[in-house]
Design an enzyme around this catalytic site. Sequence first.
Site, mmCIF file in Angstrom:
data_model
loop_
_atom_site.group_PDB
_atom_site.id
_atom_site.type_symbol
_atom_site.label_atom_id
_atom_site.label_comp_id
_atom_site.label_asym_id
_atom_site.label_seq_id
_atom_site.Cartn_x
_atom_site.Cartn_y
_atom_site.Cartn_z
ATOM 1 N N ASP A 269 0.877 -1.157 0.000
ATOM 2 C CA ASP A 269 0.000 0.000 0.000
ATOM 3 C C ASP A 269 0.927 1.223 0.000
ATOM 4 O O ASP A 269 2.124 1.124 0.280
ATOM 5 C CB ASP A 269 -0.947 -0.002 1.214
ATOM 6 C CG ASP A 269 -2.136 0.936 0.980
ATOM 7 O OD1 ASP A 269 -2.084 1.755 0.042
ATOM 8 O OD2 ASP A 269 -3.119 0.846 1.747
HETATM 9 C C1 BGC Z 1 -4.985 3.376 0.115
HETATM 10 C C2 BGC Z 1 -5.114 2.393 -1.010
HETATM 11 C C3 BGC Z 1 -4.959 3.104 -2.330
HETATM 12 C C4 BGC Z 1 -3.633 3.829 -2.346
HETATM 13 C C5 BGC Z 1 -3.377 4.570 -3.640
HETATM 14 C C6 BGC Z 1 -3.761 4.262 -0.004
HETATM 15 O O1 BGC Z 1 -3.834 5.320 0.882
HETATM 16 O O2 BGC Z 1 -4.967 2.686 1.345
HETATM 17 O O3 BGC Z 1 -6.356 1.750 -0.962
HETATM 18 O O4 BGC Z 1 -5.049 2.193 -3.381
HETATM 19 O O5 BGC Z 1 -3.620 4.769 -1.292
HETATM 20 O O6 BGC Z 1 -4.161 5.677 -3.749
#
Ligand code: BGC
Length: 767
Positions: A269
Amino acid sequence: MKKSSAIMSLLISVIVLFYPSTSYSAKVPKLADEASIDSVINAMTLEEKANLVVGTGMNVARVPGAAGATYAIPRLKIPSIILSDGPAGVRISPTRPESSDTYYATAFPIETLIASTWDINTANKVGSAIGNEAKEYGIDIMLAPALNIHRNPLGGRNFEYYSEDPLISGEMAAATVKGIQSNGVGATLKHFAANNQETNRMTIDTIVSQKALREIYLKGFEIAAKKAQPWTVMSSYNKINGTYSSENRDLLTNILRNDLRFKGFVMTDWFAGKNPIAQMKAGNDLIMPGGSLESNIIYQPEVIINAVKNGSLDEKVLNKNIKNILKVILKTPAFKGYQYSNKPNLIQNAQISREAAAAGMVLLKNDKSALPLNKGTSIGLFGNTQIETIKGGTGSGDVNVKKVVSIAEGLQAAGFKLDKELLKSYTDYISKLRKEEQYKPYQGTLGKVIPTIPEKPVESSEIDAAVKNTDIGIIVIGRISGEFKDRKNEKGDFLLTDAEQKMIDQISNKYHAAGKNTAVILNIGSPIDVASWRDKTDAILLAWQPGQEAGHAIADILSGSVNPSGKLATTFPISYSDVSSAANFPGNPPDNPAEVIYAEDIYTGYRYNTTFNVKPAYEFGYGLSYTNFEYNDLKITQKNKSKDSFTVSVTIKNTGKVPGKEAAQIYVTAPKGKLEKPALELKAFGKTKLLEPGEEQTLKFELTVKDLSSFDENQSTWILEKGTYEIKAGASSENIKGTVPYVVNKDIVVEKVSNSLAPQVQIPKVF
Ligand code: BGC
């Protein structure tokens, strides 16, 4: 042709075929297919390798507003691939500085609503539409679906997740992945795993038993990974039993690749974890977002290069990570040179969004057949959210749409007559407050933030006038939540505000005194208190956050042009303290926890309610229709020895007066044995077609011994204990319509898996 000239031309073609155009290109392999991957990796410099396993930042030039991209190595024909958020639609910037064109995307209903359809075809159709939009906007991989469990109704991102139950989560995710990937773009299962809260999400240590992990928190991922083979998985921010998910070899290699047979690549993530070397070794192939935007991340490729040089990271590990990434890159539109149009079919997708939305709305109450409403019914519509209708939650799961159809607009478009004075007073109130500094929308880290406007106080005289002028009073209650923040068991959040309570109270009293009905529409992303006020109103429609076509889809249900067929995939408790994780969410101290103990173990949601006889307000699986259904002839029709499975069938008949669809559920009560088991578990589900009055349909469900087995954490084994399994067909978890026995004569070892993720501490037993 003369023989000599034929020989000559053959000779020339042989020379042309074998003579390399330049000696340089002959030596540099190009990424072409799986067989070329090893030689391509061989030809990479260490710098190129380190760059390929780290993203290039969040500034994605080719598709502005996309979440990230990978590093391109043109000399080896490795393109950069682009990743975009979901899960409720493609998330990119709607405008670009250099052009007057727009790049709006379709906002589909939130996943919680999709799960409430109990219809994998709807999930698949929405997935397919999202995948197509992604492809036409130049995206290679969607960062969707998300399938963490609704462990607690206050989870800030619950709207992005399906359910409290892993089976429905996994099945919905599988159908969505198949839909997205049917377009030739990738899907991502996220966030792997046990990421069930936003409080301290980057550091929280989730302390959870191996049994709860296997049966609840990993199960949905297992189903989706095995059934749909997603191209990628995103590891989660949190630690599990002491180790960050992205640095956790037990999780990413022993479980994901070996036990769950996942074949794609794993990415972190965004900004997750601390140690790039541990991430590489764990089997986290790609570190996101990477790039040079943030000073704390430019070091990642450098750390990797140094680690290979000093021997603390074996280059073979890096090669393996790269191989996983390249295998996926080969399948992408970017690699195939797809010429995207930037013109997805937004009109067609709006229709898909509307149909899905109506299919997942849940009719919670309908006394006196208050709904549906006759054509042209006049409505006194109350509540701010009729104007500022909420399409979905906030954060990376938000979608940049051209327009959200408000409830007021949708009802009017369907021919309902709204009380004009009331509508004007709400419109004026909202536009006035939106001009005040504190309520002006502003640009946050992850998009537009729209501060909540306090509920417009409703004057007694206003209600009196509406009662006089209209046939029914409808009150809209709205809630929004999102990334970074969990919800609270407070007024204005889980609980209604005093103003909202007063509104329901006064409006219902006055309409009832005039012999007229009221209804409440809930435009929310996760359960709220309903027990304190539900007796006051005649009907309750849980519209969830239904995407951009909200108003139209709600009107479809209110008018009866769509008969509600959604059912809850998450329990509505009577009070927050009735939630099994209430005492352990989001950890202690609640404002800044370092760890969260899943002391409720396997007893999440209805597993808790049914095992310990805790009555919910509206139970898992519950939802009304404008018609009635009968369940008949539940039986085991066929035992399939070769597949260790059997088929159950049940016949469902529409016994009411209007056409409708029914979501039928198959639960199992397992026999007592050595292993702990909840009183009831969902094992299969299905939805009928639109049944005409009097029409019936037989639904068939295949159950395997694995489906019925329980996890024995002492032996890391799925075991089917002997005894009588009660196979139950239900209209909900509390409305069981029939039971058939399935007898198992001896214990059966169904599957041995790795002994992974054992907690380092004793987890207290609370139930
Ligand atoms: C989130 C993810 C997301 C990623 C990219 C993170 O803060 O937890 O779900 O895909 O950002 O935007």
